[in-house]
Design an enzyme around this catalytic site. Structure first.
Site, short mmCIF file in Angstrom:
data_model
loop_
_atom_site.label_atom_id
_atom_site.label_comp_id
_atom_site.label_asym_id
_atom_site.label_seq_id
_atom_site.Cartn_x
_atom_site.Cartn_y
_atom_site.Cartn_z
N HIS A 1 0.84 -1.21 0.00
CA HIS A 1 0.00 0.00 0.00
C HIS A 1 0.87 1.25 0.00
O HIS A 1 0.61 2.21 -0.73
CB HIS A 1 -0.88 0.04 1.25
CG HIS A 1 -1.97 -0.98 1.29
ND1 HIS A 1 -2.86 -1.18 0.26
CD2 HIS A 1 -2.35 -1.86 2.26
CE1 HIS A 1 -3.73 -2.14 0.60
NE2 HIS A 1 -3.44 -2.56 1.80
N TYR B 1 -10.03 -8.17 -1.17
CA TYR B 1 -9.00 -9.15 -0.78
C TYR B 1 -9.15 -10.43 -1.61
O TYR B 1 -8.17 -11.09 -1.91
CB TYR B 1 -9.09 -9.47 0.71
CG TYR B 1 -8.95 -8.26 1.59
CD1 TYR B 1 -7.73 -7.61 1.74
CD2 TYR B 1 -10.05 -7.73 2.27
CE1 TYR B 1 -7.61 -6.49 2.55
CE2 TYR B 1 -9.94 -6.62 3.07
CZ TYR B 1 -8.72 -6.00 3.21
OH TYR B 1 -8.60 -4.89 4.00
O1 X8Z Z 1 -7.10 -6.43 6.49
C1 X8Z Z 1 -6.14 -6.85 5.90
C2 X8Z Z 1 -4.84 -6.07 5.87
C3 X8Z Z 1 -5.07 -4.62 5.94
S1 X8Z Z 1 -5.66 -3.97 4.47
C4 X8Z Z 1 -4.00 -6.46 7.05
N1 X8Z Z 1 -6.20 -8.07 5.30
C5 X8Z Z 1 -7.40 -8.89 5.34
C6 X8Z Z 1 -7.69 -9.41 6.74
O2 X8Z Z 1 -6.82 -9.34 7.60
O3 X8Z Z 1 -8.79 -9.90 6.96
C7 X8Z Z 1 -5.13 -8.69 4.52
C8 X8Z Z 1 -5.67 -10.02 4.09
C9 X8Z Z 1 -7.12 -10.03 4.40
ZN ZN Z 2 -4.44 -4.06 2.81
#
Ligand code: X8Z
Ligand code: ZN
Length: 605
Positions: free
Chosen positions: A379, A514
């Site tokens: 990011h 995601y």
């Molecule tokens: O929320 C996130 C990042 C921040 S954008 C750490 N992710 C999702 C989650 O943790 O649920 C990355 C993978 C999926």
């Molecule tokens: Zn992220």
């Protein structure tokens, strides 16, 4: 707080809410006093000005959770929402088909500039801002306080899930974290009413349609598009599920780890419902053959959080990208403060239009955290690459691109590469080591896919009214069982609000991004490996040190959202479609192995 503050776009909290009344039919309007280009330039300038204050307010809200920071952040959010309502209302004087295409694209982006549009009145803006800051505060400050014993934080419970193999202990942690969510339930139902009303004022049928409008294709086609992608990867997931279920059954016994039907959700090594990487050692295909164990290496070498982030920076610099600015190191939150509540969920922040980029994490010495560091730095490098774009184009080509950049880098963390860093002792040779490594990757990247898909399916149906507060929880578990083949370990009811235990629900961060990222990252990697001149199987490629790959990536990043994502994708990869064939190619060895293992087994649930 807004999705854009948290994860991606530079529009940050400025775009926290918006609304206006749009007439049903076009009306004849006099020639606007201000040209479209002048209007867009003014909006860009005002947005970036507003973002300075609201960005700081949101940062303080997340890094010092208390009544005052919540109040200040909510007020800033209200001001942004009011600005956005006004700007979008004014923008309707321009006929998008008649003005220059760059201004037309900017005005479309403006209308999509928030994930939580507020109705255009002060009372609604205030109520929405208070609800969103309250929900995020409940999550960030959440504690599980059992009848006996000390209260435990999210971090404590995550650690239990990652390391314990005691059925009851995992169940206690799993249930314990879910006690933070029921107080959000009424707020969430009201949040849905308010944001749906806001989306309708913007001309969308509901918030689902608004979210689905962000992909340079008709909103009505997007559901089918994401279903198509899921169809490409579903067989891989089912094969993995079948094997993992069998291994868990061996560990826990058939009464607790059933051989048929869904897997109990608390046995997968994660408090949240997504990745299964923490059970690697339980399900390793060849336990006597080397598997990468980055966590142990980081702990043995006592890596600091700063050193871990430096590892990440070094990778991007090796591609020819700039070093992180001094302010990044001075102002980021890398570790959990001892003296106050913060939102530990990792995020990246484009403060000052990307001139003051920061990450906010609570870094621990684990391999999972190291991957998240690369994710967040993806990011940050996106922010740095597009910071000279106009504010309205300071965003990913689509939100899946933004989430996929750092993840692409994690695909280059091959055992050979990690051994070069001293994070893997011995590189296993031969097919068995390869299958072990692929299994570890699959537990992270493939296990995630159905969850990545279902969370917004739940929300889309909530926003359309198909799922109502009376069946929030039941519908959640229906989807979890249908897509993931997992089930709640004990009966759940509508007194629970299990979706709220997942960060992105109280924080209102859309999640399909995601899912898309987990597909796009393999497409990006294949193109970057080609650019790097790598010859060999995709899973063995590391682009470390390749400026040719770096140039290709940077060229895509610096476009921001100024072009349709299809154009950005074509320039980078030669195709205009999101497509899982690179993912399937990457996991080809494992897939063959799983097919053999699963032969004659009753797979599915
Ligand atoms: O929320 C996130 C990042 C921040 S954008 C750490 N992710 C999702 C989650 O943790 O649920 C990355 C993978 C999926
Ligand atoms: Zn992220």
């Amino acid at each position: 707080m807004t999705l854009r503050v948290l994860v991606a776009g530079a529009l940050i909290a400025v775009l926290a809410g918006c609304a206006l009344s749009i007439p049903d039919a076009p009306i004849e309007t006099p020639e606007p006093a201000e040209s479209a280009t002048d209007f867009v330039a003014r909006v860009n300038a005002e947005l970036s000005e507003l973002a300075e204050e609201s960005g700081s307010a949101a940062w303080v809200q997340s890094t010092y959770i208390n009544k005052d920071s919540a109040r200040l952040a909510a007020r800033a959010q209200e001001r942004n929402a009011a600005f956005l309502s006004r700007a979008v209302a004014e923008s309707t004087q321009y006929d998008l088909a008649a003005i220059d295409p760059v201004s037309a694209r900017a005005l479309r982006q403006l209308k999509l500039g928030t994930a939580q549009p507020a109705p255009d009145n002060d009372a609604a803006r205030r109520e929405l801002a208070e609800i969103t800051t309250r929900m995020e505060g409940l999550y960030g400050a959440g504690r599980y306080c059992p009848a006996e014993g000390e209260c435990r934080t999210l971090g404590d419970l995550v650690a239990v899930m990652a390391t314990s193999r005691d059925y009851e202990e995992q169940l206690d942690a799993w249930l314990g974290w879910r006690t933070v969510a029921p107080p959000m339930r009424d707020d969430y139902a009201r949040f849905v009413e308010l944001t749906n009303a806001g989306a309708q004022e913007l001309g969308y049928g509901n918030l689902a349609e608004m979210w689905q409008s962000g992909y340079d294709m008709p909103a009505a086609d997007f559901d089918a598009e994401s279903a198509r992608l899921w169809g490409q990867v579903e067989p891989l997931y089912e094969a993995l599920h079948c094997y993992v279920r069998r291994e868990l059954s061996e560990t826990y016994g058939e009464d607790r780890g059933p051989l048929y039907g869904p897997i109990p959700a608390h046995l997968l090594g994660n408090l949240g419902p997504q990745g299964w990487a923490n059970i690697t050692y339980l399900v390793a295909p060849y336990p006597d053959v080397e598997s990468p164990d980055v966590t142990t290496a980081l702990q043995a070498q006592d890596y600091t959080a700063v050193q871990m982030v430096e590892l990440g920076e070094d990778f991007f610099v090796s591609l020819g990208m700039p070093e992180l600015p001094e302010s990044f190191w001075a102002l980021s939150q890398l570790t959990q403060p001892r003296d106050r509540d913060v939102v530990c969920h990792a995020s990246a922040w484009p403060l000052e239009g990307g001139n003051d980029p920061r990450i906010k994490m609570c870094i621990e010495q684990t391999g999972e955290m190291l991957s998240t560091i690369y994710h967040e730095l993806g990011h940050i490098y996106y922010f740095l690459a597009y910071k000279d774009q106009p504010t309205l184009f300071q965003d990913g080509a689509n939100d899946g691109f933004h989430e996929g950049i750092g993840d692409t880098i994690t695909l280059s963390l091959t055992p050979e590469f990690l051994a070069g860093l001293g994070l893997v002792d011995e590189i296993g040779e031969g097919d068995e080591a390869l299958i072990n490594t692929q299994m570890q990757m699959a537990l992270d990247k493939i296990a995630f896919l159905p969850f990545g898909k279902l969370i917004d399916e739940w929300r889309w149906r909530v926003f359309t009214g198909d799922i109502t507060p009376d069946n929030y929880n039941a519908a959640w578990w229906d989807l979890r069982t249908r897509y993931q083949g997992v089930a709640a370990p004990v009966a759940r009811s509508e007194r629970d609000f299990d979706p709220g235990a997942k960060y992105h629900i109280p924080a209102n961060t859309p999640y399909t991004r995601y899912f898309l990222a987990h597909i796009l990252q393999f497409q990006f990697q294949r193109a970057l490996c080609d650019a790097a001149g790598f010859e060999g199987p995709l899973h063995a490629c590391s682009i470390y040190g390749s400026e040719a790959a770096g140039d290709k990536l940077w060229a895509m990043l610096e476009l921001g959202s100024s072009q349709p994502w299809q154009d950005a994708l074509e320039a980078a990869t030669g195709t205009r479609e999101m497509d899982a064939s690179a993912l399937v190619e990457y996991f080809n060895p494992l897939l063959g192995w799983l097919e053999t293992q699963n032969e004659g087994q009753a797979c599915g649930w």
